[in-house]
Design an enzyme around this catalytic site. Sequence first.
Site, PDB file in Angstrom:
ATOM      1  N   CYS A  23      51.480  35.976  31.991  1.00  0.00           N
ATOM      2  CA  CYS A  23      52.275  34.910  31.971  1.00  0.00           C
ATOM      3  C   CYS A  23      53.502  35.291  32.900  1.00  0.00           C
ATOM      4  O   CYS A  23      53.570  34.460  33.993  1.00  0.00           O
ATOM      5  CB  CYS A  23      52.651  34.502  30.774  1.00  0.00           C
ATOM      6  N   ARG A  62      46.498  43.441  30.092  1.00  0.00           N
ATOM      7  CA  ARG A  62      46.530  42.560  31.613  1.00  0.00           C
ATOM      8  C   ARG A  62      47.616  42.758  32.142  1.00  0.00           C
ATOM      9  O   ARG A  62      48.999  42.723  31.768  1.00  0.00           O
ATOM     10  CB  ARG A  62      46.189  41.245  31.038  1.00  0.00           C
ATOM     11  N   LYS A  78      56.755  24.427  31.761  1.00  0.00           N
ATOM     12  CA  LYS A  78      56.445  25.529  31.287  1.00  0.00           C
ATOM     13  C   LYS A  78      56.351  26.792  32.302  1.00  0.00           C
ATOM     14  O   LYS A  78      56.620  28.001  31.906  1.00  0.00           O
ATOM     15  CB  LYS A  78      54.791  25.468  31.284  1.00  0.00           C
TER      16      LYS A  78
END
Length: 408
Positions: free
Chosen positions: A257, A324, A203
């Site tokens: 992310c 964000r 991930k």
Amino acid sequence: MLTLNVIGLGYIGLPTALMFAKNGIKVIGTDYNSEIIESLKKGELFFQEDGLEELFDEACLNGIEFSKEYVKADTYILAVPTPYIEESKKLDPQYVISAVKSVLDVCDKGSSIIIESTVSPGTIDKHIRPEIEKRGYTIGIDVHLIHAPERIIPGNMIYELVHNSRTIGSDSLEVGERIKKLYSSFCKSEILLTNIRSAEMSKVIENTYRDVNIAFANELAKICRADDIDVYEIIRIANKHPRVNILQPGPGVGGHCISVDPWFLVGDYPDLTNLILTARKINDSMPEHVLGRVRNIMRENNIRDISKVGLYGLSYKENVDDTRESPTLQLLERLDEHLAFGVKVYDPLVVEPIVENQLMNFEDFVNEVEIIVIMVGHDHIKENINLIKEKLILDTKNISAIKSAYKL
Ligand code: SAJ
């Protein structure tokens, strides 16, 4: 019937909970933020996403419930935030740990805990297993532990939930197969089974891969700028090569992310992450590069007043309202450090004021500025490009066909 308690109803947890409910699973969505729970109970969503409203309606018809409390369930999905610690660049596992503890307070023996939140490699071994063992539980018998990281992209989440391949990390094949069956209730793509550490690592690596590749495009933009070459032309030509696929440069990398996950690797493997760290630095330097471009444009056009500069777009990328780590916020921070105040800001999707001098009306914004810096390529600006064509434009996303527009 299987009961699923989804913990953390944010950008990932909410669509996931709704998707399970739509597909016939009994779902209770839990969040410690009572405002979120109250709004969902009233039928109100708190962020925008293509197809989310329809999905919400379908999930409600199928009896999804929302609660501030954790409930007894067969399976728990944790989609809570995993921020990084600013100084050490390491993952801060406090939300996952506390969610696991709360699950252990209510769950029956035999329950499964699925962690969807992104965690750095080794986090589950280091922080989660000990929490479970402390209670005297044997993992694999009393509680099953699974890591099933998400892969969906804001802006296309609902489609990707169904069509993206997934990874499920577990200690045993049998548990992996059971959880795979659960996700197959809506996921139409391949579901790979692996162990927990590999699921954690893959991930973080996926997002790091993208960060490094964006950094390459951004560095290219700087090289081309230094020599006054059109970077987009170079990328267009180079990408005709069958083994070259350069991404697009931009004003920086935002979101929760891609600009965050590579730091987990840098924090954990400081001596082994030269490329990854450099890529991070390049992407983080882009807002400053944009500022340099703005300064040149102001000089060239004899504009001295910073309040004549307008930043279009506050979100971290096109057609989402999520701000964000957004490049515009990063740029405003830089301006603040340089004691330069008064730049105007507008974003059609960010409907609450979150920064100083944020205008709420597009016309006012256009009227008040002379230079417009396109920071985000929302459809809105593409559709209204005619309304700004008389202005000086710095198009950092290369979305306008206006010949006179300045580029990165
Ligand atoms: N960006 C560029 N140039 C590009 C592509 C993106 O500058 O060519 C910028 C965007 O403007 C944005 C940032 O990068 O500021 C990240 O945007 P993104 O659309 O690439 O990705 P995210 O952060 O919205 O979602 C990513 C996805 N990961 C990958 O593509 C490997 C998504 O699949 C993950 O689920 C998500 O991170 C996550 O939650 O981890």
